[in-house]
Design an enzyme around this catalytic site. Structure first.
Site, PDB file in Angstrom:
ATOM      1  N   GLU A  37       0.830  -1.206   0.000  1.00 29.95           N
ATOM      2  CA  GLU A  37       0.000   0.000   0.000  1.00 29.95           C
ATOM      3  C   GLU A  37       0.862   1.252   0.000  1.00 29.95           C
ATOM      4  O   GLU A  37       0.480   2.283  -0.548  1.00 29.95           O
ATOM      5  CB  GLU A  37      -0.924  -0.001   1.222  1.00 29.95           C
ATOM      6  CG  GLU A  37      -1.985   1.091   1.182  1.00 29.95           C
ATOM      7  CD  GLU A  37      -3.052   0.910   2.242  1.00 29.95           C
ATOM      8  OE1 GLU A  37      -4.038   0.187   1.977  1.00 29.95           O
ATOM      9  OE2 GLU A  37      -2.897   1.475   3.347  1.00 29.95           O
ATOM     10  N   HIS A  80       6.688 -27.178   1.878  1.00 25.91           N
ATOM     11  CA  HIS A  80       5.766 -28.194   1.380  1.00 25.91           C
ATOM     12  C   HIS A  80       4.581 -27.558   0.668  1.00 25.91           C
ATOM     13  O   HIS A  80       3.573 -28.226   0.420  1.00 25.91           O
ATOM     14  CB  HIS A  80       5.286 -29.065   2.547  1.00 25.91           C
ATOM     15  CG  HIS A  80       6.394 -29.813   3.210  1.00 25.91           C
ATOM     16  ND1 HIS A  80       6.834 -31.051   2.782  1.00 25.91           N
ATOM     17  CD2 HIS A  80       7.186 -29.474   4.260  1.00 25.91           C
ATOM     18  CE1 HIS A  80       7.834 -31.451   3.556  1.00 25.91           C
ATOM     19  NE2 HIS A  80       8.069 -30.512   4.457  1.00 25.91           N
ATOM     20  N   LYS A 140     -12.984   2.458  -2.849  1.00 26.68           N
ATOM     21  CA  LYS A 140     -14.071   2.869  -1.953  1.00 26.68           C
ATOM     22  C   LYS A 140     -15.133   3.678  -2.703  1.00 26.68           C
ATOM     23  O   LYS A 140     -16.338   3.510  -2.494  1.00 26.68           O
ATOM     24  CB  LYS A 140     -13.510   3.700  -0.804  1.00 26.68           C
ATOM     25  CG  LYS A 140     -12.643   2.919   0.186  1.00 26.68           C
ATOM     26  CD  LYS A 140     -12.125   3.846   1.275  1.00 26.68           C
ATOM     27  CE  LYS A 140     -11.230   3.115   2.259  1.00 26.68           C
ATOM     28  NZ  LYS A 140     -10.695   4.029   3.309  1.00 26.68           N
TER      29      LYS A 140
END
Length: 542
Positions: A354, A385, A500
């Site tokens: 960000e 793994h 937003k």
């Protein structure tokens, strides 16, 4: 000083040319690592941490050029100016004073005529008093019983850093309080928490600087509805962390207490402020939270005062620039060989991506290439793994391994194959770093490993609160140094704001349909119109 533009500076061309020389066969890591002096030359100790970058694809000339880049970019001076309160967040005309929240010096920092540190000290004093009263039982739930559950209600920087620290220090959580997090508006999250806590003994911490964040406000509304249905006065079970004078700062009719946060501390840098201070003090006790702050301050002072050649976060930042902008690695992994650090990569994802995912410099000029790096991670040995097949044979990505010398739990480990669990963990950490660097030749192509894959190892002595504070500060400083090297602003996040705004438009359309079943979403683009109709029907299309 003269105009600095990363991609146009002569240092950039020198480093780009130098990167080509490292493609030579004799510059493969399997050859560089045979030098007995390499470890000493490419490792550094400071700020309470140890950083080994001997397995990075660098030589002395590389580092000399990178330190020259740091010099012409004036990153150390910029970092100092940030710490002193200069408004380095140029797009929003704000200071960036997250380090002031954990500074124990008496030196004031003036921000618009006020001493920012004095304000922050008052907040800490209030946090100490509140958490102590909860632990002593002076502040109780409305039924007179002690609080036993604390739930943080906030999204992004309002919880990710706190969640990382809480997980890292769970071994020290001895206050008989559980800590959970309610972030986004997915009803599964609220339903899961509500089903397993006792609402009569739960304290909700609602965190929002503006107290207008849609997800957080929707969750707060739902919490108040559910508490009211249980006959519980929400104002006795909610505290707020918000800016002074916001809608969440309205006194005892709204909440048990309100703790202030400030616009000179961005959300992703806010763990040291009331954002982390209130929940962590309740979970761990104030003294442990203060120890965490002191560890962060120690690394802050190192980042501010160490010479570039000994400065851990600056060196780590230079390696990011080198790997991303010159060697062409667009991703980087954080692999802690300590399960308490399981949420570190998630926090650093937001902190770094960000901050540094930008396409313009601090003067608003387009960069020739976007800045930033994709960050992901998983604790070892789980990662081995999971995605280490790609790490060894697929598209290469640099890795920051993290090792802890002394685990939090000191117990009899036994000896499987002659070694204890902690020793086995370290054997795997060292083996992965070595195998990535050296590789292996084989007559069977499927079993051949090219090697020459860069990694670093960051070592902590333990996982006490001070060490976790140092680690947090290291990644914050590293992120900011990277931004100053690229010439970008790490303190704004307008890309988040765009999402937003778009969500607000769609929300309005959904609200119209809730009010009028005949609303046909004609104002919505064709693709989203199909999805909204699907949402209201609850069925897949025919």
């Amino acid at each position: 000083m003269p105009d600095y533009r990363f991609f146009n500076h002569p240092c950039y061309r020198q480093l780009a040319d130098h990167a080509q020389t490292l493609q030579a066969a004799d510059q493969h890591l399997k050859h560089l690592l045979t030098d007995e002096k390499r470890f000493a030359a490419f490792s550094v100790n400071g700020g309470g941490l140890f950083f080994d970058f001997s397995r990075q694809r660098v030589n002395k000339s590389t580092m000399d050029l990178l330190f020259s880049l740091a010099d012409v970019a004036d990153v150390v001076a910029k970092f100092t100016q940030m710490a002193e309160g200069k408004k380095v967040n140029v797009t929003e005309n704000r200071a960036a004073l997250h380090m002031a929240a954990r500074s124990f010096s008496s030196q004031p920092i003036d921000v618009d005529g006020r001493d920012a540190k004095a304000d922050l000290r008052q907040v800490l004093k209030k946090i100490r008093s509140f958490s102590n009263q909860v632990h002593e039982g002076t502040i109780k739930a409305i039924n007179g019983m002690p609080f036993r559950h604390v739930i943080v209600v906030g999204i992004g920087g309002s919880y990710l850093g706190t969640e990382f620290v809480a997980n890292a220090l769970e071994a020290y959580a001895d206050k008989d309080i559980t800590l959970d997090f309610l972030a986004n508006v997915d009803i599964h999250n609220f339903g899961r928490l509500w089903s397993r806590v006792d609402p009569q003994r739960t304290l909700w911490i609602v965190i929002s600087k503006s107290y207008t964040t849609a997800e957080t406000m929707a969750n707060e509304d739902l919490i108040r509805r559910y508490l009211a249905a249980k006959g519980i006065d929400a104002s006795k079970h909610i505290v707020t962390v918000t800016s002074k004078g916001s809608p969440g700062d309205q006194g005892q009719d709204q909440a048990l207490a309100a703790f202030h946060m400030y616009d000179f501390i961005g959300g992703r840098y806010s763990v040291s402020s009331a954002v982390g201070g209130v929940p962590l003090s309740l979970y761990l006790g104030y003294n442990r939270f203060e120890g965490f702050l002191k560890g962060a301050e120690e690394m802050d002072m190192h980042a501010l005062s160490a010479k570039p050649e000994k400065n851990l976060p600056l060196i780590a930042a230079l390696l990011t620039i080198w790997n991303t902008s010159f060697l062409g690695y667009p991703q980087s992994a954080i692999i802690p060989y300590a399960s308490p650090l399981c949420k570190l990569a998630t926090h650093v994802q937001q902190l770094n991506m960000e901050s540094n995912g930008k396409s313009v410099d601090t003067d608003g000029r387009w960069l020739e290439q976007p800045a930033g790096v994709v960050i992901f991670g998983e604790p070892g040995t789980n990662a081995q793994h999971s995605f280490f097949q790609l790490a060894h044979q697929g598209r290469a990505f640099p890795i920051e391994f993290i090792g802890v010398l002394n685990p939090q739990y000191q117990m009899e480990e036994g000896a499987f194959k002659g070694v204890g669990h902690q020793q086995e963990l370290w054997a795997n950490l060292l083996a992965q770093a070595t195998a990535l660097a050296v590789g292996r030749d084989s007559d069977n192509p499927a079993k051949s490993f090219s090697g020459n894959r860069p990694s670093s190892i960051l070592v902590l002595e333990n996982l006490e609160p001070e060490s976790v504070g140092r680690l947090l500060s290291f990644y914050e400083a590293k992120t900011i140094f990277e931004a100053f090297l690229w010439g970008i602003n790490p303190f704004d996040q307008f890309g988040v704001e765009l999402g937003k705004i778009t969500a607000g438009t769609l929300r309005d359309q959904i609200a119209m349909r809730n009010q009028s079943p005949q609303h046909d979403f004609a104002a919505v683009d064709p693709i989203n119109r199909h999805y909204l109709k699907m949402l209201f029907s609850g069925r897949l299309p025919d």
